[in-house]
Structures are given as C-alpha cells and as structure tokens.
Design an enzyme around this catalytic site. Sequence first.
Site, PDB file in Angstrom:
ATOM      1  N   ARG A 209       2.613   1.441   1.970  1.00  0.00           N
ATOM      2  CA  ARG A 209       3.872   0.993   1.391  1.00  0.00           C
ATOM      3  C   ARG A 209       4.588   0.092   2.396  1.00  0.00           C
ATOM      4  NH1 ARG A 209       2.012   2.029  -2.813  1.00  0.00           N
ATOM      5  NH2 ARG A 209       2.694   3.550  -4.362  1.00  0.00           N
TER       6      ARG A 209
ATOM      7  N   HIS B 153      -0.174  -6.692  -3.014  1.00  0.00           N
ATOM      8  CA  HIS B 153      -0.280  -5.274  -3.401  1.00  0.00           C
ATOM      9  C   HIS B 153      -1.470  -5.066  -4.345  1.00  0.00           C
ATOM     10  CE1 HIS B 153       2.099  -1.308  -3.988  1.00  0.00           C
ATOM     11  NE2 HIS B 153       0.808  -1.113  -4.248  1.00  0.00           N
TER      12      HIS B 153
HETATM   13  P1  NDP Z   1      -2.950  11.685  -0.159  1.00  0.00           P
HETATM   14  O1  NDP Z   1      -1.750  12.433  -0.613  1.00  0.00           O
HETATM   15  O2  NDP Z   1      -4.291  12.116  -0.635  1.00  0.00           O
HETATM   16  O3  NDP Z   1      -3.012  11.655   1.439  1.00  0.00           O
HETATM   17  C1  NDP Z   1      -1.892  11.552   2.232  1.00  0.00           C
HETATM   18  C2  NDP Z   1      -2.286  11.776   3.692  1.00  0.00           C
HETATM   19  O4  NDP Z   1      -1.166  11.493   4.530  1.00  0.00           O
HETATM   20  C3  NDP Z   1      -2.708  13.222   3.990  1.00  0.00           C
HETATM   21  O5  NDP Z   1      -3.793  13.232   4.877  1.00  0.00           O
HETATM   22  C4  NDP Z   1      -1.461  13.810   4.661  1.00  0.00           C
HETATM   23  O6  NDP Z   1      -1.726  14.846   5.578  1.00  0.00           O
HETATM   24  C5  NDP Z   1      -0.948  12.603   5.401  1.00  0.00           C
HETATM   25  N1  NDP Z   1       0.491  12.740   5.691  1.00  0.00           N
HETATM   26  C6  NDP Z   1       1.534  12.848   4.832  1.00  0.00           C
HETATM   27  N2  NDP Z   1       2.697  12.970   5.475  1.00  0.00           N
HETATM   28  C7  NDP Z   1       2.388  12.926   6.793  1.00  0.00           C
HETATM   29  C8  NDP Z   1       3.163  13.023   7.989  1.00  0.00           C
HETATM   30  N3  NDP Z   1       4.498  13.169   7.956  1.00  0.00           N
HETATM   31  N4  NDP Z   1       2.514  12.955   9.167  1.00  0.00           N
HETATM   32  C9  NDP Z   1       1.164  12.822   9.223  1.00  0.00           C
HETATM   33  N5  NDP Z   1       0.369  12.735   8.125  1.00  0.00           N
HETATM   34  C10 NDP Z   1       0.978  12.791   6.935  1.00  0.00           C
HETATM   35  O7  NDP Z   1      -2.697  10.149  -0.561  1.00  0.00           O
HETATM   36  P2  NDP Z   1      -3.761   9.019  -0.939  1.00  0.00           P
HETATM   37  O8  NDP Z   1      -4.768   8.945   0.147  1.00  0.00           O
HETATM   38  O9  NDP Z   1      -4.244   9.175  -2.322  1.00  0.00           O
HETATM   39  O10 NDP Z   1      -2.803   7.726  -0.934  1.00  0.00           O
HETATM   40  C11 NDP Z   1      -2.088   7.355   0.231  1.00  0.00           C
HETATM   41  C12 NDP Z   1      -1.069   6.274  -0.109  1.00  0.00           C
HETATM   42  O11 NDP Z   1      -1.721   5.023  -0.329  1.00  0.00           O
HETATM   43  C13 NDP Z   1      -0.264   6.474  -1.388  1.00  0.00           C
HETATM   44  O12 NDP Z   1       0.789   7.381  -1.186  1.00  0.00           O
HETATM   45  C14 NDP Z   1       0.217   5.073  -1.701  1.00  0.00           C
HETATM   46  O13 NDP Z   1       1.458   4.853  -1.097  1.00  0.00           O
HETATM   47  C15 NDP Z   1      -0.828   4.164  -1.040  1.00  0.00           C
HETATM   48  N6  NDP Z   1      -1.586   3.387  -2.019  1.00  0.00           N
HETATM   49  C16 NDP Z   1      -1.542   2.004  -1.949  1.00  0.00           C
HETATM   50  C17 NDP Z   1      -2.263   1.258  -2.838  1.00  0.00           C
HETATM   51  C18 NDP Z   1      -2.279  -0.225  -2.750  1.00  0.00           C
HETATM   52  O14 NDP Z   1      -2.805  -0.899  -3.638  1.00  0.00           O
HETATM   53  N7  NDP Z   1      -1.779  -0.821  -1.695  1.00  0.00           N
HETATM   54  C19 NDP Z   1      -3.060   1.863  -3.900  1.00  0.00           C
HETATM   55  C20 NDP Z   1      -3.060   3.305  -3.860  1.00  0.00           C
HETATM   56  C21 NDP Z   1      -2.326   4.023  -2.960  1.00  0.00           C
HETATM   57  P3  NDP Z   1      -2.333  16.273   5.096  1.00  0.00           P
HETATM   58  O15 NDP Z   1      -3.752  15.947   4.641  1.00  0.00           O
HETATM   59  O16 NDP Z   1      -2.317  17.105   6.290  1.00  0.00           O
HETATM   60  O17 NDP Z   1      -1.459  16.720   3.952  1.00  0.00           O
HETATM   61  C1  OXD Z   2      -0.581   3.270  -5.965  1.00  0.00           C
HETATM   62  C2  OXD Z   2      -0.382   1.848  -5.832  1.00  0.00           C
HETATM   63  O1  OXD Z   2       0.196   4.026  -5.382  1.00  0.00           O
HETATM   64  O2  OXD Z   2      -0.878   1.111  -6.686  1.00  0.00           O
HETATM   65  O3  OXD Z   2      -1.532   3.673  -6.643  1.00  0.00           O
HETATM   66  O4  OXD Z   2       0.244   1.385  -4.876  1.00  0.00           O
END
Ligand code: NDP
Ligand code: OXD
Length: 310
Positions: A225, A273
Amino acid sequence: MKIAFCCANIKAEPWLQGLAAALQDIDGGVEVSAWEPGAPPADYAVVWVPPQQFIDEQSALKAVFNIGAGVDRLLELRLPPSLRVVRMDDAGMAVQMAEYVSQALIRHFRGLDLYEARMREGDWSYIHPPRREDFPVGVMGLGVLGERVARTVAQFEFPVLGWSRSPKAIEGVRSFSGASGFDEFLAATRVLVNLLPLTPETQGIMNRGTLSRLRAGAYVINVARGAHLVEEDLLALIDEGHIAGATLDVFRTEPLPAGHPFWQHPKITITPHTSARTLRDESIAQIAGKIRALERGDAVTGVVDTARGY
Ligand code: NDP
Ligand code: OXD
C-alpha cells in the site's frame, strides 16, 4: 439466498452472472444483484470499497467478501463488531505477485535498465555481473503473498530474509519477527520488498529511520500500500545516494497525481497498482466455495481479524 454485489469501479454484470452460475444448485436457489440504496437485506455481500450506507443498510449479512487481499479501505468503515469479513486469499494473486517482484528484483540486479539504454545508443558493452550474495532480499510480511514471493526469490539463489509478526519456518528464508527482530532484518537487507497489510502499526513503516538502516545501495519494491511509504523520505535517500532506486506499484494517492516526482524519476519505476490483480473467475470460485462451506457450518480461511486489521 440473496447476494448483494457492491464494488466501486467494477463492471457488475460478469460477476453477477458468474456468482449465479457458480451457486445455481444451492438449496432454495440464489439471487445475485448489484446493490442499490434501499435494496432488501442480503445473506452475503461481495464488495470493494463500499459506501458506509451499504454497511448500515445491510444488517443481515452472514459474511462480506472483499474482492481484494487488502481490507484497509473496508475497515475504515463503521462495521458491526459481529460482521464476518472474508478477504481473497491468493485466488491467483500470489503467482502474479511472485512474477512482478522477481522481474523488479532481477531487472535491478542484472542492470537491465542500463543495458536497455546502452542498446538504444548502439553501445555493445557489458556490466560486470554483481554477486548474488551482495543482494540479500528482505520480504516484510510473510502471509499468503509474501511467503510465495520469498520462496520464489529463494529459487533464484538470492539470500532471503523475511519479517512478520509471528516467527515462520520457511525453507530458504531467514525469519525475523516482531519489533525485536526488525532492526536486524533491516540491517541485513539490501532489496526490501513490502507485502504487509496496511494497519495503524504498519502505516509509514518505510521512512527515513527504517530505510536508512538498510544496507547501502538498497533498493525498495513496494507492492502493498502507498501509505506504508513516506514518499519524501524515499526521494531524499535516493538523492543522498543511500538508496539506489525503487519499483513502486502503489501510492499514497492513486491515480498518481500529475506532476508527482515519481512520474519522471530516473531511478524509480512505477506501475498503476497492478502487481497482482483480482482475477474474476478464480475469485468467484473461491467465494462460491466459501459460501457453500459457511452454509454447511464449516470454517473458511481468509477471515479477517478486524481488531488486528488484517
Ligand atoms: P496476509 O494477511 O496473508 O499476510 C500479512 C503478513 O504481514 C503476515 O505475515 C503478518 O504476520 C504480517 N504482518 C502484519 N502486521 C505486521 C506487523 N505489525 N509487523 C510485522 N508483520 C506484520 O496478507 P497477503 O499476503 O494476502 O497480502 C498482503 C498485502 O498485499 C495486502 O494487505 C494488500 O495490502 C497488498 N496487496 C497488494 C496488491 C497489489 O496489486 N499491489 C494485490 C494484493 C494485495 P503474521 O503472519 O505473523 O500474522
Ligand atoms: C488487493 C489489491 O488488496 O488489489 O487485493 O490491492
């Protein structure tokens, strides 16, 4: 069963037809429609950045499916505490993210932009190949997408580090976790990949203080993000030479405003994006499967902890 579709800037018709077809044999039949103010209560909702009015009116939902992985925009709304929020988990996004991050990393590591410029000038000369050991890749966020990215990058034999809230055991990835592991993770990282969810804890996490702790000549790949990155701090650190450049797919303001320095910056590659798009067929299949599971009383994956923010 009634399903309401309320997704900003997304053509509804193919989703309505796809969801109706995928659930056509459900007991009692299914009716899928694009939400309009005053519509009757639905059992399930499929949403992307819905208005507050939608949430306020639709008070009988058994679950709301967010057709993206990130729920930050949805969680900005006032949601009933008992509302079950389900996000997309993978549904074809992980492989896209792995290929996007790999291309950005390899393009930087192999100097492909430089080669492209040289070729255009008829300059047939080589760059001394860098050493992979000098380019440790640190992935922040080891969830559905981050883990896939970390595993993929490890296949190219880069040293790979990962940072998450809880410790992980992923083959080929040195795991760091929590606040106590963050400094060591940053200090060992040369190419920083951000795949964290946007939460109050992670907002602005890539700032002067943290980016300065990366190894000299660092490279930043932000695919999560825009609000994770303090854009001015990145620009300043590139100017100062500590950071070599960045590939950015997400921005504080999207679309990126006209005149923003990122548009023309020679060391920054931008995309709109698009690193991992929601794939309609895969998403419909996942949502339909989860609705069937919930109707049977089974648990589903991807349920968001709204207090934690992801
Ligand atoms: P998940 O919820 O599966 O994974 C999130 C990860 O972040 C977990 O490993 C979690 O740790 C870690 N995390 C969360 N908070 C913290 C913190 N405070 N400190 C350290 N680690 C933290 O999400 P996804 O992998 O599915 O997606 C990640 C992000 O990618 C989405 O939220 C979205 O914003 C972005 N995205 C962007 C896209 C684009 O086109 N640019 C498309 C899709 C997604 P733990 O495992 O220990 O809980
Ligand atoms: C998502 C994105 O969060 O598209 O899936 O950014």
